[in-house]
Motif scaffolding. Structure first.
Motif, PDB file in Angstrom:
ATOM      1  N   GLU A 283      15.255   9.750  -1.152  1.00 20.06           N
ATOM      2  CA  GLU A 283      14.588   8.715  -1.947  1.00 20.06           C
ATOM      3  C   GLU A 283      13.701   7.858  -1.053  1.00 20.06           C
ATOM      4  O   GLU A 283      14.107   7.458   0.044  1.00 20.06           O
ATOM      5  N   GLY A 284      12.485   7.637  -1.517  1.00 18.51           N
ATOM      6  CA  GLY A 284      11.538   6.842  -0.747  1.00 18.51           C
ATOM      7  C   GLY A 284      10.581   7.668   0.091  1.00 18.51           C
ATOM      8  O   GLY A 284       9.558   7.152   0.569  1.00 18.51           O
ATOM      9  N   LYS A 285      10.899   8.948   0.272  1.00 17.64           N
ATOM     10  CA  LYS A 285      10.025   9.831   1.041  1.00 17.64           C
ATOM     11  C   LYS A 285       8.978  10.480   0.149  1.00 17.64           C
ATOM     12  O   LYS A 285       9.119  10.539  -1.061  1.00 17.64           O
TER      13      LYS A 285
ATOM     14  N   ALA B  15       6.615   7.957  -2.131  1.00 19.04           N
ATOM     15  CA  ALA B  15       7.826   7.129  -2.250  1.00 19.04           C
ATOM     16  C   ALA B  15       8.682   7.597  -3.420  1.00 19.04           C
ATOM     17  O   ALA B  15       8.871   6.872  -4.410  1.00 19.04           O
TER      18      ALA B  15
ATOM     19  N   GLN C 121      11.373   8.719  -6.193  1.00 12.32           N
ATOM     20  CA  GLN C 121      12.485   8.019  -6.839  1.00 12.32           C
ATOM     21  C   GLN C 121      13.322   9.044  -7.599  1.00 12.32           C
ATOM     22  O   GLN C 121      12.841  10.149  -7.893  1.00 12.32           O
TER      23      GLN C 121
END
Lengths: 113, 111
Positions: B15-17, B78, B80
């Motif tokens: 998550e966030g990548k 990013a 989710q």
């Protein structure tokens, strides 16, 4: 605006039994498609309608599959008799023309046992 | 028939990548379509690309079309948990009306 409506959502039948799927496209969409999607694969076109005319049914297994689109609106896809290999998700889509996105229904998940 | 190759077949991202999915057509394109599908459900239209160099964005999802290479890439910034699902590229070849699909890319987002 209502989307493409398909029914039933799920269907379980025994092999050799008939089954039918129904699709109501978006109002005003002249083009209607039926796709079959096997697990882990992309959808494959079965038949395409322009109004009430089937303009591409080359991928439809005509020995057991049939389709109709009466009055160029709703469409029905039928399988008779069903085989185990017919288990898949059957998707209906419609579009005003190819310059726009094709809108898909939620699909009918068929399980043949 | 239209041949569409999607890669990777699946991917797991934290998550966030960010992540990128690629789609290559064997035929000259009229239009390239990206869809998202939750398991066992219908396809949700994301965007359509037609012109070489065209780039479109929807929230954190961006798609680009390289017409010369007949390739498109879908990039999620990013990521989710809501981005998890199967991403399908579809294409209509020039002179045709048939929308064909690749095999799809399954995206898993780990918290």
């Amino acid at each position: 605006e209502a989307g493409v409506v398909q029914s039933p959502r799920y269907k379980i039948i025994e092999k050799k039994q008939p089954v039918a799927f129904w699709c109501n496209p978006i109002s005003g969409h002249n083009t209607l498609y039926w796709y079959r999607q096997n697990l882990g694969q992309g959808p494959e076109l079965l038949i395409r309608y322009e109004n009430e005319e089937a303009v591409d049914d080359s991928q439809l297994p005509k020995d057991r599959f049939s389709a109709e689109r009466l009055k160029g609106v709703d469409s029905t896809l039928k399988i008779q008799p069903a085989e185990l290999g017919d288990s898949a998700v059957y998707l209906c889509a419609s579009s005003p023309d190819r310059t726009y996105g094709y809108t898909f229904g939620s699909g009918t998940r068929l399980t043949v046992v | 028939s239209q041949e569409l190759e999607q890669s990777p077949q699946s991917l797991i991202v934290q998550e966030g990548k960010n992540l990128t999915i690629n789609c290559t057509s064997s035929k000259t394109l009229y239009g390239l379509y990206w869809y998202k599908q939750k398991y066992g459900e219908g396809l949700i239209f994301l965007m359509m690309l037609q012109k070489g160099g065209e780039e479109k964005s929807h929230e954190k999802i961006t798609a680009k079309l390289d017409e010369k290479k007949q390739q498109s890439s879908l990039h999620i910034t990013a990521s989710q948990p809501s981005h998890a699902g199967i991403y399908l590229c579809g294409a209509v070849a020039r002179g045709d009306y048939k929308l064909s699909f690749g095999a799809g890319t399954t995206v898993t987002v780990r918290a």
